[in-house]
Design an enzyme around this catalytic site. Structure first.
Site, PDB file in Angstrom:
ATOM      1  N   ALA A   8      39.804  41.259  50.784  1.00 26.91           N
ATOM      2  CA  ALA A   8      39.258  39.911  50.618  1.00 26.91           C
ATOM      3  C   ALA A   8      37.852  39.788  51.182  1.00 26.91           C
ATOM      4  O   ALA A   8      37.436  38.728  51.611  1.00 26.91           O
ATOM      5  CB  ALA A   8      40.175  38.910  51.305  1.00 26.91           C
ATOM      6  N   ARG A  29      30.211  34.877  41.854  1.00 25.67           N
ATOM      7  CA  ARG A  29      30.286  34.131  40.596  1.00 25.67           C
ATOM      8  C   ARG A  29      30.992  32.777  40.726  1.00 25.67           C
ATOM      9  O   ARG A  29      31.013  31.991  39.795  1.00 25.67           O
ATOM     10  CB  ARG A  29      30.955  35.001  39.519  1.00 25.67           C
ATOM     11  CG  ARG A  29      30.002  36.048  38.982  1.00 25.67           C
ATOM     12  CD  ARG A  29      30.658  36.929  37.959  1.00 25.67           C
ATOM     13  NE  ARG A  29      31.599  37.872  38.572  1.00 25.67           N
ATOM     14  CZ  ARG A  29      32.494  38.566  37.880  1.00 25.67           C
ATOM     15  NH1 ARG A  29      32.613  38.408  36.578  1.00 25.67           N
ATOM     16  NH2 ARG A  29      33.281  39.420  38.495  1.00 25.67           N
ATOM     17  N   LYS A  64      35.419  32.646  48.385  1.00 21.62           N
ATOM     18  CA  LYS A  64      36.244  32.547  47.169  1.00 21.62           C
ATOM     19  C   LYS A  64      37.726  32.347  47.472  1.00 21.62           C
ATOM     20  O   LYS A  64      38.381  31.491  46.883  1.00 21.62           O
ATOM     21  CB  LYS A  64      36.052  33.812  46.321  1.00 21.62           C
ATOM     22  CG  LYS A  64      36.928  33.846  45.085  1.00 21.62           C
ATOM     23  CD  LYS A  64      36.502  34.893  44.102  1.00 21.62           C
ATOM     24  CE  LYS A  64      37.091  36.255  44.411  1.00 21.62           C
ATOM     25  NZ  LYS A  64      36.758  37.234  43.347  1.00 21.62           N
ATOM     26  N   ASP A 107      42.382  37.934  45.348  1.00 14.76           N
ATOM     27  CA  ASP A 107      41.967  36.971  44.317  1.00 14.76           C
ATOM     28  C   ASP A 107      42.914  36.971  43.126  1.00 14.76           C
ATOM     29  O   ASP A 107      42.535  36.670  42.013  1.00 14.76           O
ATOM     30  CB  ASP A 107      40.509  37.230  43.882  1.00 14.76           C
ATOM     31  CG  ASP A 107      40.300  38.597  43.259  1.00 14.76           C
ATOM     32  OD1 ASP A 107      41.263  39.398  43.222  1.00 14.76           O
ATOM     33  OD2 ASP A 107      39.177  38.879  42.811  1.00 14.76           O
ATOM     34  N   GLY A 136      39.727  47.822  34.945  1.00 15.38           N
ATOM     35  CA  GLY A 136      39.780  49.273  34.825  1.00 15.38           C
ATOM     36  C   GLY A 136      40.812  49.671  33.776  1.00 15.38           C
ATOM     37  O   GLY A 136      41.824  49.009  33.605  1.00 15.38           O
ATOM     38  N   ASN A 162      37.467  35.332  39.346  1.00 18.76           N
ATOM     39  CA  ASN A 162      36.069  35.630  39.654  1.00 18.76           C
ATOM     40  C   ASN A 162      35.169  34.415  39.455  1.00 18.76           C
ATOM     41  O   ASN A 162      34.126  34.310  40.073  1.00 18.76           O
ATOM     42  CB  ASN A 162      35.571  36.775  38.769  1.00 18.76           C
ATOM     43  CG  ASN A 162      36.357  38.057  39.018  1.00 18.76           C
ATOM     44  OD1 ASN A 162      36.664  38.400  40.156  1.00 18.76           O
ATOM     45  ND2 ASN A 162      36.718  38.746  37.965  1.00 18.76           N
ATOM     46  N   TYR A 165      47.192  -7.551  52.798  1.00 23.42           N
ATOM     47  CA  TYR A 165      46.784  -6.406  53.611  1.00 23.42           C
ATOM     48  C   TYR A 165      47.522  -6.444  54.939  1.00 23.42           C
ATOM     49  O   TYR A 165      47.456  -7.430  55.679  1.00 23.42           O
ATOM     50  CB  TYR A 165      45.270  -6.413  53.883  1.00 23.42           C
ATOM     51  CG  TYR A 165      44.915  -5.366  54.916  1.00 23.42           C
ATOM     52  CD1 TYR A 165      45.123  -4.008  54.643  1.00 23.42           C
ATOM     53  CD2 TYR A 165      44.444  -5.712  56.183  1.00 23.42           C
ATOM     54  CE1 TYR A 165      44.860  -3.037  55.598  1.00 23.42           C
ATOM     55  CE2 TYR A 165      44.174  -4.742  57.145  1.00 23.42           C
ATOM     56  CZ  TYR A 165      44.387  -3.409  56.845  1.00 23.42           C
ATOM     57  OH  TYR A 165      44.144  -2.445  57.785  1.00 23.42           O
ATOM     58  N   ALA A 178      51.288 -22.442  54.020  1.00 21.15           N
ATOM     59  CA  ALA A 178      50.299 -21.811  53.149  1.00 21.15           C
ATOM     60  C   ALA A 178      48.895 -22.051  53.714  1.00 21.15           C
ATOM     61  O   ALA A 178      48.577 -23.138  54.179  1.00 21.15           O
ATOM     62  CB  ALA A 178      50.397 -22.389  51.742  1.00 21.15           C
TER      63      ALA A 178
HETATM   64  C1  UD1 Z   1      39.049  45.579  40.483  1.00 24.32           C
HETATM   65  C2  UD1 Z   1      39.445  46.999  40.074  1.00 24.32           C
HETATM   66  C3  UD1 Z   1      39.769  47.036  38.585  1.00 24.32           C
HETATM   67  C4  UD1 Z   1      40.871  46.054  38.310  1.00 24.32           C
HETATM   68  C5  UD1 Z   1      40.524  44.673  38.788  1.00 24.32           C
HETATM   69  C6  UD1 Z   1      41.727  43.777  38.684  1.00 24.32           C
HETATM   70  C7  UD1 Z   1      38.188  48.502  41.562  1.00 24.32           C
HETATM   71  C8  UD1 Z   1      37.061  49.438  41.675  1.00 24.32           C
HETATM   72  N1  UD1 Z   1      38.357  47.921  40.387  1.00 24.32           N
HETATM   73  O1  UD1 Z   1      37.872  45.248  39.788  1.00 24.32           O
HETATM   74  O2  UD1 Z   1      40.165  48.346  38.189  1.00 24.32           O
HETATM   75  O3  UD1 Z   1      41.150  46.070  36.916  1.00 24.32           O
HETATM   76  O4  UD1 Z   1      40.105  44.690  40.162  1.00 24.32           O
HETATM   77  O5  UD1 Z   1      41.437  42.468  39.099  1.00 24.32           O
HETATM   78  O6  UD1 Z   1      38.933  48.326  42.508  1.00 24.32           O
HETATM   79  N2  UD1 Z   1      36.511  43.711  47.837  1.00 24.32           N
HETATM   80  C9  UD1 Z   1      36.301  43.975  49.177  1.00 24.32           C
HETATM   81  N3  UD1 Z   1      35.261  44.759  49.524  1.00 24.32           N
HETATM   82  C10 UD1 Z   1      34.433  45.310  48.630  1.00 24.32           C
HETATM   83  C11 UD1 Z   1      34.643  45.050  47.262  1.00 24.32           C
HETATM   84  C12 UD1 Z   1      35.706  44.251  46.900  1.00 24.32           C
HETATM   85  O7  UD1 Z   1      37.039  43.482  50.029  1.00 24.32           O
HETATM   86  O8  UD1 Z   1      33.515  46.029  49.059  1.00 24.32           O
HETATM   87  C13 UD1 Z   1      37.653  42.841  47.460  1.00 24.32           C
HETATM   88  C14 UD1 Z   1      37.180  41.560  46.794  1.00 24.32           C
HETATM   89  O9  UD1 Z   1      37.035  40.524  47.762  1.00 24.32           O
HETATM   90  C15 UD1 Z   1      38.309  41.256  45.815  1.00 24.32           C
HETATM   91  C16 UD1 Z   1      38.912  42.624  45.509  1.00 24.32           C
HETATM   92  O10 UD1 Z   1      38.463  43.503  46.524  1.00 24.32           O
HETATM   93  O11 UD1 Z   1      39.309  40.454  46.392  1.00 24.32           O
HETATM   94  C17 UD1 Z   1      38.533  43.144  44.139  1.00 24.32           C
HETATM   95  O12 UD1 Z   1      37.137  43.260  44.046  1.00 24.32           O
HETATM   96  P1  UD1 Z   1      36.370  42.887  42.727  1.00 24.32           P
HETATM   97  O13 UD1 Z   1      34.931  43.119  42.946  1.00 24.32           O
HETATM   98  O14 UD1 Z   1      36.787  41.541  42.253  1.00 24.32           O
HETATM   99  O15 UD1 Z   1      36.920  44.010  41.734  1.00 24.32           O
HETATM  100  P2  UD1 Z   1      36.945  43.965  40.165  1.00 24.32           P
HETATM  101  O16 UD1 Z   1      35.589  44.279  39.637  1.00 24.32           O
HETATM  102  O17 UD1 Z   1      37.595  42.734  39.712  1.00 24.32           O
HETATM  103 CA    CA Z   2      38.247  40.721  40.687  1.00 22.23          CA
END
Ligand code: UD1
Ligand code: CA
Length: 456
Positions: A9, A15, A22, A102, A139, A226, A364, A421
Site C-alpha cells: 500500500a 491517478r 488512495k 487497492d 499482467g 487506480n 425545535y 398558545a
Molecule cells: C499490478 C501487477 C499486475 C496486476 C495488477 C493487478 C506488478 C508489477 N504488476 O500492476 O501484474 O495485473 O497489479 O491489479 O505487480 N506498490 C507499493 N510500492 C511500489 C509499487 C506499488 O507498495 O513501489 C503497491 C501500490 O500501492 C498498490 C499495489 O502495490 O497497492 C499495486 O501497484 P500498482 O502500481 O497499482 O500495480 P499495477 O500497475 O496495477
Molecule cells: Ca493497481
C-alpha cells in the site's frame, strides 16, 4: 498451516488526483485498506504487515494497531515493497500471502482457497488469475502448452502475442515463507526501473517448482482501483453485494439500486427499505421497520417496528414503534422513547423524549429532557441558546405544551402542566399549572389529566 499476510500500500495513487492517500478513500463507508485488513483477518490471526510509503502517517493514524507497518521510503516496485516486510517476518514459518491494498472486492473465500491450494502445492507459489475481455493494463499469464504457469508478463514492453492473452494477473500471491525472501532478492530491475513482484512466477517456474493458479469465477473480484472511475465502479458492485446479502437475510427493498447501505450497518428481518434510502456508519435497524423513501440515517440505533419517512438522522436512538416524518431531522444525542411520534418539519438535538410523547409539527427541541405522554404543540421552540451558553429544558410527564410556545431555557415545566398558545415561558412552571401570555403567567391550576383524545 501458519500464514503471514503482507499488504502492499505504499504507492502514491497519482491517478486519484487527491491529497488523501488512495487506500483511505472509502467505499460503502469503509476505507479501501480496511477491506484488505478484513480479508487478511480471515486467514491469519496476527495483524498483517502493511507496507506504506505515501501518506504513511495518515494511514497509521487511521488504522492504528490493526496492522504492523513496514515503510517503503522509495517506491521501487511491488517486489521491492514486499521485501520491506522481511525484517518483520524473517524466521516465520509457513506461508506468506501477499496482495495489494487497492483491491477491495476480493473475497475472504478466495483468500482461504489460495492458502489451501498452496499448502498442498509441491512448488513454492500459488497465484490468482482472472479471464477478462478488457485487460485493463494487467499482467498477462503465460502458460506452457501443457497448461503450466510459466510467467507473468507486464503490459509495458510485452510482445503482441502476449498482449493478446486474456488470462490476467489478479495480484494475489501465496508462497512458502522459506522460499520468498531469497527469491525476492533474485528479481532484476525492469526496463521501467521497477522491481516487479510478478517476476516471482518465472523464478519459481525456472527452478522447476509448480506454480499453482486459481482462476477467479467472478471477474469483479479483481477490480483494482487506480482512478475515481474505478472507485465508483467498485462501489457500485460492493453496494449490490451488500444489498443482495440483506435481501437474502430478510430485508425487502422496493428499488435496490437506490438503496445505499454501508458495510458497517445491521438490519433486522422484515424491515422494508424504500427508494433513496442511505444507511450509514454504525447504524442498526431493528426488525419490522419501514424506512424511506428519501432518508439518510448515520450512526443511529433504531429499534423494531419504527416507521421513518423522509428523515435525516445522525447519532440518534429510537426505541420500539417510533413514527418519524415526513421531513424530520434528528441530530446527535436525540433519544426517542417507545412509541414517540415526531411529525413533519421538526428537529431534535441532544434531547430525550419519553414514551408516547408526541411532537406533530414544526418544533425545535434542543438540550431537553422530556417525560412520557407529553404533547408538544405545533411550532414549539426550546430557546436553548442565550448567545453564550446552551441551557437545558425539562418537561415532566403528561405536560401539554400549547402551539407556538417558546420555552426560554433554563426552564422546567412540572408534571401535568399546560402552556397556552403563544406563551413565552421564562420561569419554571410548577406541576398542575396552566400558564399563558408573554411572559407566561399562571392562569389557574389544572388537575385534570388531558383526555386521551387530545393527543390524537
Ligand atoms: C499490478 C501487477 C499486475 C496486476 C495488477 C493487478 C506488478 C508489477 N504488476 O500492476 O501484474 O495485473 O497489479 O491489479 O505487480 N506498490 C507499493 N510500492 C511500489 C509499487 C506499488 O507498495 O513501489 C503497491 C501500490 O500501492 C498498490 C499495489 O502495490 O497497492 C499495486 O501497484 P500498482 O502500481 O497499482 O500495480 P499495477 O500497475 O496495477
Ligand atoms: Ca493497481
Amino acid at each position: 498451516m501458519k500464514v503471514s499476510v503482507v499488504i502492499l500500500a505504499a504507492g502514491q495513487g497519482t491517478r486519484m488526483k487527491s491529497t488523501l492517500p488512495k487506500i483511505l478513500h472509502t467505499l460503502a463507508g469503509k476505507a479501501m485498506v480496511e477491506y484488505a485488513l478484513d480479508i487478511a483477518g480471515g486467514v491469519s490471526a496476527k495483524p498483517p504487515v502493511l507496507v506504506i510509503g505515501h501518506g504513511a502517517e495518515k494511514v497509521r493514524e487511521q488504522i492504528g494497531g490493526r496492522a504492523r507497518y513496514a515503510i517503503q521510503e522509495e517506491q521501487l516496485g511491488t517486489a521491492h515493497a514486499a521485501a520491506q516486510a522481511e525484517n518483520l517476518l524473517d524466521g516465520e514459518e509457513g506461508l506468506v500471502l501477499i496482495f495489494y491494498a487497492d483491491m477491495p472486492l476480493l473475497r475472504q473465500e478466495t483468500m482461504a482457497r489460495m492458502v489451501e491450494l498452496q499448502s498442498i502445492n509441491t512448488g513454492p507459489l500459488t497465484i490468482l488469475t482472472v479471464r477478462a475481455e478488457d485487460p485493463r493494463g494487467f499482467g498477462r499469464i503465460v502458460r506452457s502448452k501443457d497448461g503450466q504457469v510459466n510467467a507473468i508478463v507486464e503490459e509495458a514492453g510485452a510482445p503482441a502475442e502476449v498482449l493478446e492473452i486474456r488470462e490476467l494477473n489478479a495480484g494475489v500471491y501465496c508462497c512458502r515463507a522459506d522460499w520468498l525472501w531469497a527469491a525476492l532478492k533474485r528479481i532484476k530491475v525492469s526496463p521501467k526501473g521497477e522491481y516487479y513482484l510478478t517476476d516471482l512466477v518465472e523464478i519459481a517456474a525456472k527452478e522447476g517448482g509448480k506454480v499453482n493458479a486459481i482462476v477467479l469465477d467472478d471477474e469483479s473480484e479483481a477490480i483494482g482501483i487506480n482512478t475515481r472511475i474505478h472507485l465508483a465502479e467498485a462501489s457500485a458492485i460492493l453496494r449490490k453485494r451488500i444489498n443482495e446479502e440483506w435481501m437474502l437475510a430478510g430485508v425487502t427493498m422496493i428499488q435496490p439500486e437506490s438503496v445505499f447501505i454501508d458495510a458497517t450497518v445491521e438490519i433486522g428481518e422484515d424491515t422494508t427499505l424504500w427508494p433513496n434510502t442511505y444507511l450509514r456508519g454504525k447504524t442498526s435497524i431493528g426488525r419490522g421497520c419501514e424506512v424511506g423513501p428519501d432518508t439518510i440515517i448515520t450512526d443511529c440505533d433504531v429499534a423494531e417496528n419504527c416507521r421513518i419517512q423522509m428523515a435525516v438522522m445522525e447519532g440518534a436512538s429510537l426505541e420500539e414503534g417510533v413514527v418519524m416524518g415526513p421531513f424530520a431531522r434528528l441530530r446527535k444525542g436525540a433519544r426517542l422513547g417507545k412509541g414517540v411520534h415526531m411529525g413533519n418539519f421538526g428537529e431534535i438535538k441532544n434531547s430525550s423524549l419519553g414514551a408516547d410523547t408526541r411532537m406533530g409539527h414544526f418544533s425545535y427541541i434542543g438540550d431537553a429532557t422530556i417525560g412520557e405522554g407529553v404533547n408538544i404543540g405545533a411550532g414549539t421552540v426550546t430557546c436553548n441558546f442565550d448567545g453564550v451558553n446552551k441551557n437545558p429544558t425539562i418537561i415532566e410527564d403528561g405536560v401539554f405544551i400549547g402551539s407556538d410556545t417558546m420555552l426560554v431555557a433554563p426552564v422546567k415545566i412540572g408534571k401535568n402542566s399546560k402552556t397556552g398558545a403563544g406563551a413565552v415561558v421564562t420561569k419554571d412552571v410548577p406541576p398542575g399549572t396552566l400558564v399563558v401570555g408573554v411572559p407566561a403567567k399562571e392562569l389557574k391550576k389544572v388537575k385534570d389529566k388531558q383526555p386521551d383524545d387530545a393527543r390524537k
